[in-house]
Design a protein around this motif. Structure first.
Motif, short mmCIF file in Angstrom:
data_model
loop_
_atom_site.label_atom_id
_atom_site.label_comp_id
_atom_site.label_asym_id
_atom_site.label_seq_id
_atom_site.Cartn_x
_atom_site.Cartn_y
_atom_site.Cartn_z
N GLU A 136 -26.36 -4.91 18.03
CA GLU A 136 -26.17 -5.25 16.61
C GLU A 136 -25.06 -6.28 16.43
OE1 GLU A 136 -25.88 -1.28 15.20
OE2 GLU A 136 -28.07 -1.08 15.08
N THR A 137 -24.01 -6.13 17.25
CA THR A 137 -22.92 -7.13 17.21
C THR A 137 -23.46 -8.49 17.63
OG1 THR A 137 -21.54 -5.32 18.02
CG2 THR A 137 -20.54 -7.52 17.95
N TYR A 138 -24.24 -8.49 18.71
CA TYR A 138 -24.80 -9.77 19.20
C TYR A 138 -25.71 -10.39 18.14
CZ TYR A 138 -23.41 -8.33 23.93
OH TYR A 138 -22.72 -7.94 25.02
N LEU A 139 -26.51 -9.54 17.51
CA LEU A 139 -27.45 -10.03 16.50
C LEU A 139 -26.68 -10.72 15.37
CD1 LEU A 139 -30.41 -10.13 15.41
CD2 LEU A 139 -29.90 -8.00 14.21
N LYS A 140 -25.63 -10.03 14.91
CA LYS A 140 -24.82 -10.57 13.82
C LYS A 140 -24.22 -11.93 14.21
CE LYS A 140 -23.01 -6.71 11.70
NZ LYS A 140 -21.91 -5.73 11.78
N ARG A 141 -23.65 -11.95 15.44
CA ARG A 141 -23.02 -13.18 15.90
C ARG A 141 -24.07 -14.28 16.10
NH1 ARG A 141 -19.39 -11.76 20.53
NH2 ARG A 141 -21.21 -12.05 21.83
N GLY A 142 -25.21 -13.89 16.65
CA GLY A 142 -26.29 -14.86 16.87
C GLY A 142 -26.72 -15.50 15.57
N ILE A 143 -26.86 -14.67 14.54
CA ILE A 143 -27.28 -15.20 13.23
C ILE A 143 -26.20 -16.14 12.68
CG2 ILE A 143 -27.75 -14.56 10.82
CD1 ILE A 143 -29.11 -11.98 12.02
N ALA A 144 -24.94 -15.71 12.82
CA ALA A 144 -23.82 -16.55 12.35
C ALA A 144 -23.77 -17.87 13.11
CB ALA A 144 -22.51 -15.80 12.51
N ASN A 145 -24.06 -17.82 14.42
CA ASN A 145 -24.04 -19.05 15.23
C ASN A 145 -25.24 -19.95 14.94
OD1 ASN A 145 -21.75 -18.06 16.41
ND2 ASN A 145 -22.61 -17.81 18.46
N GLY A 146 -26.30 -19.35 14.38
CA GLY A 146 -27.52 -20.10 14.07
C GLY A 146 -28.57 -20.06 15.16
N VAL A 147 -28.67 -18.93 15.88
CA VAL A 147 -29.69 -18.80 16.93
C VAL A 147 -31.06 -18.55 16.29
CG1 VAL A 147 -30.44 -17.45 18.92
CG2 VAL A 147 -28.00 -17.84 18.53
N PRO A 148 -32.02 -19.45 16.52
CA PRO A 148 -33.32 -19.28 15.88
C PRO A 148 -34.09 -18.08 16.43
CG PRO A 148 -33.06 -21.49 16.85
CD PRO A 148 -31.97 -20.64 17.39
N TYR A 185 -26.13 -16.76 21.37
CA TYR A 185 -25.54 -15.63 20.64
C TYR A 185 -24.22 -15.18 21.27
CZ TYR A 185 -27.07 -12.77 24.50
OH TYR A 185 -27.24 -12.26 25.75
N ASP A 186 -23.96 -15.64 22.50
CA ASP A 186 -22.89 -15.08 23.32
C ASP A 186 -21.51 -15.63 22.99
OD1 ASP A 186 -22.55 -13.12 25.12
OD2 ASP A 186 -22.79 -14.37 26.90
N SER A 187 -21.44 -16.87 22.52
CA SER A 187 -20.12 -17.49 22.33
C SER A 187 -19.57 -17.16 20.94
CB SER A 187 -20.24 -19.00 22.48
OG SER A 187 -20.74 -19.31 23.76
N PRO A 188 -18.23 -17.06 20.82
CA PRO A 188 -17.61 -16.73 19.54
C PRO A 188 -18.01 -17.73 18.46
CG PRO A 188 -15.97 -16.74 21.32
CD PRO A 188 -17.24 -17.26 21.89
N THR A 189 -18.31 -17.19 17.30
CA THR A 189 -18.71 -18.05 16.18
C THR A 189 -17.58 -19.03 15.87
OG1 THR A 189 -20.01 -16.23 15.35
CG2 THR A 189 -19.55 -18.01 13.79
N GLY A 190 -17.93 -20.28 15.70
CA GLY A 190 -16.93 -21.28 15.37
C GLY A 190 -16.35 -21.98 16.59
N SER A 191 -16.59 -21.43 17.79
CA SER A 191 -16.07 -22.07 19.00
C SER A 191 -16.88 -23.33 19.29
CB SER A 191 -16.14 -21.12 20.19
OG SER A 191 -17.50 -20.83 20.50
N PHE A 212 -33.71 -11.44 27.02
CA PHE A 212 -33.44 -10.12 26.46
C PHE A 212 -32.02 -9.66 26.76
CE2 PHE A 212 -38.08 -9.67 27.37
CZ PHE A 212 -38.50 -9.31 26.10
N VAL A 213 -31.51 -8.78 25.91
CA VAL A 213 -30.40 -7.92 26.32
C VAL A 213 -30.91 -6.51 26.09
CG1 VAL A 213 -27.99 -7.27 26.00
CG2 VAL A 213 -28.71 -9.61 25.52
N ALA A 214 -30.82 -5.68 27.14
CA ALA A 214 -31.44 -4.35 27.08
C ALA A 214 -30.44 -3.30 26.64
CB ALA A 214 -31.98 -4.00 28.45
N ALA A 215 -30.92 -2.35 25.85
CA ALA A 215 -30.08 -1.22 25.42
C ALA A 215 -30.74 0.08 25.86
CB ALA A 215 -29.91 -1.24 23.91
N PHE A 216 -29.94 0.94 26.51
CA PHE A 216 -30.46 2.20 27.02
C PHE A 216 -30.05 3.38 26.14
CE2 PHE A 216 -30.38 -0.66 30.57
CZ PHE A 216 -31.53 -0.35 31.29
#
Lengths: 423, 568
Positions: free
Chosen positions: B191-203, B142-148, B178-182
């Protein structure tokens, strides 16, 4: 897999284990075995060629090697069963010992009683947080001692010693004899970590500088040590900015403390003392598992080998009583607590009905003090006292208390205090 | 395009007074030169250039004023002369430069074909660079820019690890991360990570509330409100993966030439002809550059350097195995105030591991540990988990990541030199991407050499040596019956036998240093850090290698453990 049945299995053939084995036979225990991981008995004493051992046990000033040999000769004469080059892998709660060596393979020993006598190990670099690189040339004092005294190898030419523990100071002198330049001993605390006699005989006599409230903050060099940064520290032990100094050297020798070898103890499910890092033991050196005893540096780090052997003797006496069923295992324990200015104390608990005529206690103080008095009693009620002209953290206090004295104060938990003498 | 660079530098109060010259060539490679006061500023300007859209790369030749002006290595010419004198020592279809995770993966992948492969490395052992000093995480992606390229390689590589672990028999623990949110701000990041993760195809990526996260990992700090959960994240011991890959490649005909630094690459016209190593010359048609932090210098040798590697150091802390189970999976935190780096996790062997930190350093060999790294890691981890503290630390160390200014992987055939393949800028998630990177290099090689035939006897399977410490009593007994030296324990902390150590010294990739033995067998990796076994290992190495104890090293020439004998 080879199977054996033994009355008493002693794990470790150093000064605690050998003293325990000899005593165990004298107490009438029949099937006694010592398991030793090294290729000879003696433990760390085999590399201690300096003297000062045996003043209490043999009334003589011996080298470590001589001290060990006295016991080895006795063990041989009595004919105690010893397995050398044998590593114990596991001890179970029901006193099965799993060990291995080249000549037997895997061995399973069913023991009626066990004495843990595995000794201690040295703290290493990560435990004292020295920054910098990870080159060759950073060794604990005991490793340097082994290279020089046993292997005949010189691990470096210019040394900086971190920590003023006894082995570090002894090695400062030993390295000087071997032509290694000892640039200095750096101690983060404001007082010396080892015995006063070692400061005199190992450092002062050889003009080796001792820097108190100073530490090594960084190690330099990628392949081999090229130098260290040292700095003065403030009262909270933090390096003081601006006091850093680079010292060229090719070896860093660590003498930053010892901790009981407690893996087998912990894995067996034995209760550990957070302060000593060894098992909690009672007056007979018995651990929280009935029939498993512990002796010597595996219990707490002692400063004299004689004390180590004495606890071995005590553990063997306890094991004998346990084996012939003359122990009261049901009476509840009276706890022995560290009071004012006491950091650790052994034993940590006693049972009145299992006491001998006199009982030995070993304790360390937190801070150096002169004209002090040891007070043992309930939290508010002092009954028994002893006077000490000076107490220092590196020097263990050994006291014997009479059974009658203990009975008087043991109606509730006992505290040991070291307080300023107000007379 | 360069105006964008100049105006960004102008806007930056720390950088605006510097005289920086930038040029761009027809391949859209930016070249920077000039002088600044501090290495940090070199990197900052490089990063500004790296963000310009549609450039091929950034070559950053900005210097730090206080540096010695003449950095030319006097000994180099002599070493090159000596190496050249040794003459041609071997021929190969492919020379891979670098025996880390990238080089070993490629070697194994290409060993499917009827080609002669030689992997060369300057170090005396495999895994000696970035590979030995990273946290061993196979990221979910999920961490790398989509399309990279990073994102593509990561997602594909992560999936391929399951097959790899089966074929190559190494430990892979797929326990998720995990990535933790306080607080609300953190949740916004998730939410940004989730969006990117989905775009990248993280199962399987999702955001869990604190309760559900703690149901998976009970020691997660109670202050954690929500957590990003990626079930596919996995953990390996990186050096054991490389060992497995290298052994399998060797079984399929590849060779490893270690302690053989590449000094130059010879071209004839526009084609690669040979590689000059310290051990002699290897003639070859193809050079694959998997040299990690040195990839830019290798590319320079064939005059096709369009990227500069700037080392980013990461420090890791390892804890005693007695703290196994405290946190079994990685827990990260959203970046605040530009903090970067990892968090607490556990290695497949069961040691808690914290880190890495992330600090730009000038020297590629700078693997020091500084107080600031340790403080950063510890403070971050204390926020995330309970039940562990500094007294349980048994080791700490640093590694350097091979970062380009575009911060993406470079996997491509050279546009200028025939027979040269760049596999550069492989930093995090390079370990996760390794299987996919190797496959991409395979495609590139086959494109360059379409007539390449498969080996008929290719064997993708490799069996790891059974380790005493992993055996049941019955299995231990059997092992000892086969070899009595299995009963002689040399490393007591990790239960390593003399047989295991001797095997590693005489293995497919001989472990000839204390560090190499440590990575193969774990001897010296436990809580006493070689205090007990160190002198014994020196003795065994000296005996098995037939050298004096004074010649035994920790990590190659210059790192001798003992210096002389005390008596003749």
């Amino acid at each position: 897999m080879k199977r054996l049945d033994m009355d008493l299995v002693i794990i470790g053939g150093g000064p605690a284990g050998m003293a325990a084995a000899k005593q165990a036979v004298e107490e009438g225990i029949e099937k006694v075995i010592i398991l030793e991981r090294d290729s000879e008995l003696g433990g760390i004493l085999q590399q201690c060629i300096h003297d000062g051992f045996g003043l209490f046990i043999f009334n003589e000033r011996l080298t470590g090697v001589q001290y060990a040999q006295r016991y080895i000769d006795l063990i041989e004469k009595i004919g105690i069963f010893v397995k050398l080059d044998t590593m114990v892998l596991e001890i179970t709660q029901d006193k099965q010992v799993i060990a291995t060596n080249e000549y037997d393979g895997l061995i399973q020993i069913n023991a009626k009683a066990i004495i843990l006598a595995m000794g201690c190990r040295e703290k290493t670099r990560p435990q004292v947080f020295i920054n910098g690189t990870r080159p060759a040339g950073v060794y604990t004092a005991g490793v340097v001692q082994r290279y020089i005294n046993i292997e005949g190898l010189i691990p470096g030419e210019k040394a900086v010693i971190l920590g003023s523990g006894d082995i570090g100071m002894i090695m400062a002198r030993r390295m000087t004899f071997e032509g290694i330049e000892v640039k200095g001993v750096y101690e983060i605390m404001s007082t010396v970590g080892g015995l006063t006699r070692n400061v005199e005989q190992c450092l002062r006599d050889y003009d080796i500088p001792l820097h108190l409230s100073s530490t090594v903050t960084k190690i330099h060099g990628n392949k081999r040590v090229e130098g260290v940064t040292v700095a003065k520290v403030d009262s909270s032990l933090k390096p003081i900015e601006g006091t850093e100094e680079f010292i060229e050297c090719d070896m860093v020798v660590l003498s930053v403390g010892l901790i009981p070898e407690n893996e087998l103890t912990r894995n067996a499910g034995i209760e550990l003392d957070n302060l000593t890092k060894g098992p909690v033991v009672d007056e007979n050196m018995m651990t929280s598992i009935p029939g498993i005893f512990a002796a010597g540096n595996v219990v707490a780090v002692f400063d004299l080998v004689d004390y180590v052997s004495q606890t071995g003797i005590r553990a063997a006496k306890g094991a004998a009583k346990y084996l012939n069923g003359s122990f009261d295992l049901n009476e509840s324990y009276v706890l022995i607590n560290s009071g004012d200015n006491v950091s650790v104390i052994v034993p940590q608990k006693i049972r009145i009905s299992n006491l001998e005529n006199t009982e030995d206690f070993y304790l360390r103080v937190k801070q150096e003090n002169r004209k002090t008095r040891l007070i043992a009693g309930s939290e508010n009620n002092a009954h028994t006292t002893r006077k000490f002209s000076i107490v220092k953290p590196p020097e263990m206090i050994h006291i014997s208390l009479k059974r009658e004295e203990l009975i008087k104060i043991a109606y509730e938990d006992i505290y040991f205090h070291i307080r300023k003498d107000v007379e | 395009m360069l105006n964008q660079l100049y105006s960004e530098v102008e806007k930056n109060i720390k950088l605006k007074d510097y005289v920086i010259e930038a040029t761009i060539d027809d391949r859209r490679v930016i070249f920077l030169s000039g002088e600044v006061d501090d290495w940090k500023h070199v990197v900052e300007i490089g990063q500004i250039a790296g963000k310009i859209k549609d450039i091929k790369g950034v070559v950053n030749r900005i210097k730090v004023k206080t540096d010695h002006p003449d950095l030319t290595d006097d000994g180099f010419a002599l070493r090159l002369q000596q190496a050249t004198k040794k003459g041609i020592i071997d021929h190969a279809d492919i020379v891979i430069v670098g025996a880390g995770i990238t080089g070993a993966s490629i070697a194994r992948e290409l060993s499917k074909y009827n080609v002669k492969i030689i992997v060369v490395d300057k170090n005396p052992d495999i895994s000696e660079g970035t590979t030995k000093a990273n946290n061993g995480m196979v990221h979910s992606g999920y961490d790398s820019p989509t399309g990279s390229l990073k994102a593509q390689m990561n997602i594909k590589g992560n999936e391929m690890y399951t097959k790899w672990a089966e074929e190559l028999d190494f430990a892979l623990v797929r326990s998720g991360s995990f990535v933790a949110a306080f607080n609300e701000e953190d949740i916004h990041y998730l939410e940004t990570y989730l969006k990117r993760g989905i775009a990248n195809g993280v199962p399987g990526i999702e955001i869990l509330d604190g309760e559900s996260a703690r149901a998976i990992a009970p020691n997660l700090h109670t202050d954690i409100k929500k957590a990003l959960w990626t079930p596919t994240a996995a953990y390996v011991e990186p050096y054991t993966v490389v060992e497995a890959l290298a052994e399998n490649a060797i079984d399929n005909g590849a060779k490893f030439l270690l302690a053989a630094k590449v000094l130059n690459i010879v071209k004839v016209e526009d084609r690669v002809e040979s590689v000059i190593t310290e051990k002699g010359i290897i003639q070859t048609n193809c050079v694959i550059n998997a040299a990690g932090v040195y990839a830019d210098e290798i590319a320079e040798m064939v005059d096709d350097c369009f990227y500069t590697i700037h080392p980013r150091r990461g420090t890791l802390i390892i804890f005693d195995k007695s703290k196994q189970g405290i946190n079994e999976r990685f827990i990260g935190m959203p970046p605040k105030n530009f903090t970067k780096g990892g968090g607490p996790m556990q290695t497949p062997e069961g040691n808690p591991l914290w880190g890495p930190s992330a600090i730009e350093v000038q020297d590629k060999e700078n693997v020091e540990v500084d107080q600031q790294d340790i403080d950063f890691i510890v403070e971050k981890a204390y926020h995330l988990i309970k039940g562990i503290d500094k007294s349980n630390i048994i080791a700490y160390f640093s590694g350097v990541r091979a970062c380009t200014y575009k911060e993406d992987f470079i996997i491509e055939a050279s546009e200028i030199v025939k027979g040269f393949i760049h596999v550069s800028g492989i930093q995090s998630p390079g370990l996760a991407g390794a299987p996919a990177i190797a496959q991409k290099v395979e495609e590139i090689y086959l494109n360059m050499n379409p007539k390449t035939k498969k080996r008929s006897d290719y064997n993708p399977y490799r069996k790891k040596t059974k380790r005493l410490r992993e055996c049941s009593l019955k299995e231990k007994d059997d092992l000892i019956k086969q070899d009595p030296k299995q009963a002689h324990i040399i490393c007591r902390c990790e239960t390593v036998s003399e047989a295991e150590i001797v095997d590693s010294i005489n293995g497919k990739i001989p472990a000839t240093t204390l560090d190499a033995i440590k990575r193969r067998t774990r001897a010296g990796m436990g809580r006493c850090q070689g205090g007990f076994c160190g002198p014994r290992l020196v003795e065994i190495l000296s005996r098995e290698l037939g050298v004096e104890p004074t010649e035994v090293t920790q990590k190659g020439e210059g790192s001798e453990v003992v210096l002389r004998k005390s008596r003749k």
